[in-house]
Structures are given as structure tokens and as C-alpha cells.
Design a protein around this motif. Structure first.
Motif: not given
Length: 365
Positions: A74-77, A83-85, A333-335, A341-344
Motif C-alpha cells: 500500500p505504501v508503494v501504491e 507522482g513517484a518523486e 523492490y524496484d520491480a 506504477g502503471r508504467g512509471a
């Protein structure tokens, strides 16, 4: 709840709060996540295996839900939606794990965690997380273990075999027994089962299949048969490549000596060379953070029975001589950020500590 249990729970929450404060001081933002999580996200990531270790329930409006088995997903989501900054997060709260084999292991306990989303210097980020945990846990005299799932992943991707075989091996990296069975089968060390051999040699398998049961169509069944025939026709994985995998998985030593051994293996398995270089950079970054890398254990196969989202550096802290789960664990856990990330995507590394165990082992971390 008995008064003693209430006191223990309150002490654990206080310890978790201390850890969160420590992580906030290191630059993290405190966040929280819902206890009930959408089951479809976890099922997409782990398949039906997740049901064996998660509590599920049905919501009439929202569908199947799960009590959170951890915070990382959930933290990754949350992060990817924002915005994945680059960012750092900390959290604390209950997680829930079904226990079917050991009634003495807790099915509900508190975690405190620290997560870093930053690709500017992956080795530095890994060293940051590990050193922060090592400092927090130093009074407990725990043994630290490290590994790198990326080494085995790279080795599999470099095999001279079919893409289908490599995909099967990658899928089962976290199931060591099944992985070994596949290696032996693909290397021709295990005979083809008689039933499968008969199927492969049957020119019209559907004619002898009897009534069709289940949801698979005839086209899907024949597609699977075609895949099995393709695999049977592929040449076996070379003996020297299997020996290379065995040598890689057998590396277990103090980190600098393990690095030397891996460099030697990379001479025969060049596909792992970039992962070996990343390990070297990580050890330099850890040393710069004050970690005694000469005394740090490294095991190439470490982490292969942990949660499946780790794909690089992995670590754990253990109380030797005590029959306890890891006091802390984590990794890269990059993958997972790419999947959610739906593409990000953004490189990410983090870990969790169990404050209940830190208290049981000697007090506040």
C-alpha cells in the motif's frame, strides 16, 4: 484482554512510536494505510499463494478484501499515485498473517518501517536503510544477514536456453525446492514422467481426454500441450551452466570474501557481472556509513523464501540462539514500483522492524 497483555501491547506501541520518531529524524514522512486492502492487487502480485498467509473477507460493495499482510504494497501504491518523486516514508501498525503450521507464531503483530524511493544513488540508499536499522538495533546484539536476489535473477536471464524456461525459473526463484526441480528437469537430470511422455507422443491428445472439466477451453489446453512439446524438444541446459548456478547459490561468507568469489564466478557467468558490481558499490557505501563490512555475512541464496517483491539487495537481523522470526528485514523492490506504477517506476528499498521482538530481547531499540 488481560491487564498484562494490555500492558505489553501498550509498550509495543510505545516502542513502535520511538522507532517512527527515529525514522522521521532521518528524513521520513509518517504515513498510514488502511487495514483492509483490496485483494485483487495482492492476488495480481502473488497469485493464489497469498491466500495461504492472508486473512480475507468479502465486502458487498468493494469485493474481496484482505487484512494487510504488510505495509510495503500500500505504501508503494500511495507513492506511485502521487507522482513517484524521490521520498522517504515511515509507518507503524498491525499486520496480519495466517499461521497454519506453528500455533506459537503470532498471527497479528505490529511493524514499524522505513521506505526510500530514490534512484539517484541506489547503493547509497541501500546503505542508508541498512545502517539506520543496524544503529537502531545495535543494543540488542543481533546477527545481520545480507544477500542479493539480483545475482540469481541475472544468472537465470543469462542462461543459454529458451525464454519460456527462463520465465519458469524466474517465477520460482522464491520457491527453492521447485526451482531446483526445474533446473534438474531442464538439464535433463530428471526423467520425463510417463504420463507426460504419453501426452507428448499422442498425435491427438483431445481424442483420448474424456469429458472436459474445468474452465479451460480446448484451444488453451492444446496451447499448453504445444508449450510442453516445445520444451521437450529444447536442448538441455549445459552442465557447466548448472554448475555455475550451483556455485553461485553456494556462496556464503563474510561480504568481502563473498565478493571475491562472485567475481571469480562472473568470469564464467558474465551475465552476473553488473549485479556483482552493484554489490561492490553497496559494500563501499556501507563502509562509508560505518558498517563493519568485514564482519557482515553475505549469502547468495538469502531471502529466497521471503515476500516475493524483493528483486535485489535483501537483509535481515536475527537473535542467534533464539527460536524467533527475524527482528527486522528488508530489501530492494524496484520491480514492484513498475508493477504498481502503471508504467512509471522508481528505484525503492526499505525494511521493517518488529517492536514487540525488540522489547522481548532487551528493551527499547
Amino acid at each position: 484482554m488481560t491487564p498484562a497483555r494490555a500492558d505489553t501491547r501498550a509498550a509495543t506501541r510505545a516502542e513502535a512510536a520511538r522507532l517512527v520518531a527515529r525514522f522521521e529524524a532521518a528524513g521520513a514522512r509518517a504515513v498510514d494505510c488502511a487495514i483492509l486492502q483490496p485483494a485483487d492487487t495482492l492476488l495480481d502480485l502473488y497469485g493464489e499463494d497469498i491466500r495461504a498467509r492472508a486473512y480475507t473477507t468479502q465486502d458487498p460493495l468493494r469485493g474481496e478484501r484482505m487484512l494487510r499482510p504488510d505495509f510495503t504494497v500500500p505504501v508503494v501504491e500511495m507513492h506511485m499515485a502521487e507522482g513517484a518523486e524521490p521520498a522517504r516514508y515511515t509507518y507503524a501498525g498491525e499486520v496480519f498473517r495466517r499461521q497454519e503450521d506453528d500455533p506459537d507464531r503470532a498471527s497479528e503483530y505490529i511493524q514499524a518501517g522505513y521506505e526510500v524511493f530514490d534512484g539517484a544513488d541506489p547503493a547509497a540508499a541501500e546503505a542508508e536503510v541498512f545502517a539506520l536499522f543496524a544503529e537502531a538495533l545495535a543494543p540488542l546484539g543481533l546477527r545481520a544477514a545480507t544477500g542479493d536476489i539480483g545475482l540469481l535473477t541475472a544468472a537465470v536471464q543469462g542462461l543459454r536456453t529458451t525464454e519460456r524456461r527462463k520465465a519458469a525459473l524466474l517465477r520460482h526463484i522464491w520457491r527453492p525446492r521447485r526451482f531446483r526441480e526445474l533446473v534438474d528437469r531442464f538439464a535433463g537430470r530428471r526423467p520425463v514422467p510417463a504420463a507426460r511422455l504419453a501426452l507428448l507422443n499422442d498425435p491427438d491428445p483431445m481424442a483420448h481426454a474424456g469429458p472436459r472439466l474445468g474452465l479451460r477451453s480446448e484451444a488453451e489446453i492444446m496451447g499448453r500441450v504445444a508449450a510442453l512439446r516445445e520444451d521437450a524438444a529444447a536442448p538441455p541446459i549445459a552442465a557447466e551452466e548448472v554448475a555455475g548456478l550451483d556455485a553461485l547459490l553456494g556462496v556464503r561468507d563474510a561480504a568481502p570474501r563473498a565478493l571475491d568469489r562472485l567475481r571469480g564466478i562472473a568470469g564464467e557467468m558474465p551475465a552476473i557481472a553488473p549485479a556483482v558490481d552493484r554489490l561492490a558499490a553497496r559494500l563501499e557505501a556501507l563502509a562509508a556509513r560505518g558498517v563493519e563490512v568485514d564482519r557482515l555475512d553475505f549469502e547468495a541464496s538469502y531471502g529466497r523464501t521471503s515476500m516475493e517483491y524483493y528483486d535485489g539487495f535483501v537483509f535481515g537481523f536475527y537473535a542467534e540462539g533464539r527460536d524467533l522470526p527475524p527482528v527486522a528485514s528488508g530489501g530492494r523492490y524496484d520491480a514492484l514500483t513498475r508493477q504498481l506504477g502503471r508504467g512509471a517506476a522508481i528505484p525503492a528499498v526499505g525494511g521493517v522492524i518488529r517492536p514487540g521482538l525488540t522489547l522481548a530481547l532487551g528493551g527499547a531499540a
